[in-house]
Scaffold this active site. Structure first.
Site, mmCIF file in Angstrom:
data_model
loop_
_atom_site.group_PDB
_atom_site.id
_atom_site.type_symbol
_atom_site.label_atom_id
_atom_site.label_comp_id
_atom_site.label_asym_id
_atom_site.label_seq_id
_atom_site.Cartn_x
_atom_site.Cartn_y
_atom_site.Cartn_z
ATOM 1 N N ILE A 123 -1.857 -19.057 -0.867
ATOM 2 C CA ILE A 123 -1.115 -20.259 -0.514
ATOM 3 C C ILE A 123 0.129 -19.868 0.265
ATOM 4 O O ILE A 123 0.621 -18.745 0.126
ATOM 5 C CB ILE A 123 -0.740 -21.069 -1.782
ATOM 6 C CG1 ILE A 123 -0.305 -22.492 -1.431
ATOM 7 C CG2 ILE A 123 0.328 -20.343 -2.599
ATOM 8 C CD1 ILE A 123 -0.189 -23.410 -2.654
ATOM 9 N N CYS A 124 0.617 -20.787 1.097
ATOM 10 C CA CYS A 124 1.892 -20.627 1.795
ATOM 11 C C CYS A 124 2.543 -22.010 1.831
ATOM 12 O O CYS A 124 2.268 -22.828 0.955
ATOM 13 C CB CYS A 124 1.701 -20.035 3.197
ATOM 14 S SG CYS A 124 0.816 -21.109 4.331
ATOM 15 N N GLN A 125 3.351 -22.287 2.813
ATOM 16 C CA GLN A 125 3.993 -23.595 2.879
ATOM 17 C C GLN A 125 3.059 -24.664 3.458
ATOM 18 O O GLN A 125 2.985 -25.761 2.945
ATOM 19 C CB GLN A 125 5.285 -23.533 3.701
ATOM 20 C CG GLN A 125 6.076 -24.834 3.709
ATOM 21 C CD GLN A 125 6.497 -25.274 2.316
ATOM 22 O OE1 GLN A 125 6.856 -24.467 1.464
ATOM 23 N NE2 GLN A 125 6.420 -26.570 2.062
ATOM 24 N N GLY A 144 -0.330 -23.735 4.996
ATOM 25 C CA GLY A 144 -1.720 -23.295 5.079
ATOM 26 C C GLY A 144 -1.990 -22.356 6.242
ATOM 27 O O GLY A 144 -3.058 -21.752 6.316
ATOM 28 N N MET A 148 1.944 -25.442 -0.052
ATOM 29 C CA MET A 148 2.901 -26.032 -0.983
ATOM 30 C C MET A 148 3.350 -27.421 -0.530
ATOM 31 O O MET A 148 3.708 -28.259 -1.346
ATOM 32 C CB MET A 148 4.123 -25.116 -1.154
ATOM 33 C CG MET A 148 3.833 -23.827 -1.883
ATOM 34 S SD MET A 148 3.242 -24.066 -3.572
ATOM 35 C CE MET A 148 4.696 -24.741 -4.342
#
Length: 120
Positions: free
Chosen positions: A86-88, A90, A115
């Site tokens: 996961i990141c902020q 995608g 996120m």
């Protein structure tokens, strides 16, 4: 437009599209699907945002391994277990999924929307 300009446009478009396409063999999952995997034993959860982003807002059981450190920290992950990244938004996590795929990981899931989608 001349032939060179068209060729340049086509190459640029291909480059941009290929960067946004999901990696072959990487599943794109929703935040709800990611939450469902929290109960699964042996699943590894990796947040590839910066340490500052992670500190400001993260979800357990995600472990912070920033994207720029991923190649140097592969030993912390088991290639035989599923990895959920996961990141902020995608985008970085998709890059991370591609790195993992190239390094021999087989069961990789990218959280679509990152996120940003989690908090909605």
């Amino acid at each position: 437009m001349d032939m060179f300009t068209w060729l340049l446009i086509i190459v640029a478009a291909y480059f941009l599209i290929s960067r946004m396409m999901p990696a072959k063999g990487v599943a794109n999952i929703t935040t709800e699907e990611a939450k469902g995997k929290f109960k699964e034993k042996g699943t590894q959860f990796v947040d590839v945002r910066t340490a500052g982003e992670y500190k400001a807002n993260h979800r357990k059981p995600f472990k912070n391994i920033p994207l720029h450190e991923l190649k140097n920290r592969l030993a912390e992950l088991d290639k035989n277990k599923e990895v959920v990244v996961i990141c902020q938004s995608g985008m970085r996590s998709m890059k991370a999924a591609k790195v993992l795929k190239k390094q021999g990981f087989h069961n990789i899931s990218n959280v679509r929307g990152g996120m940003g989608a989690w908090s909605q």
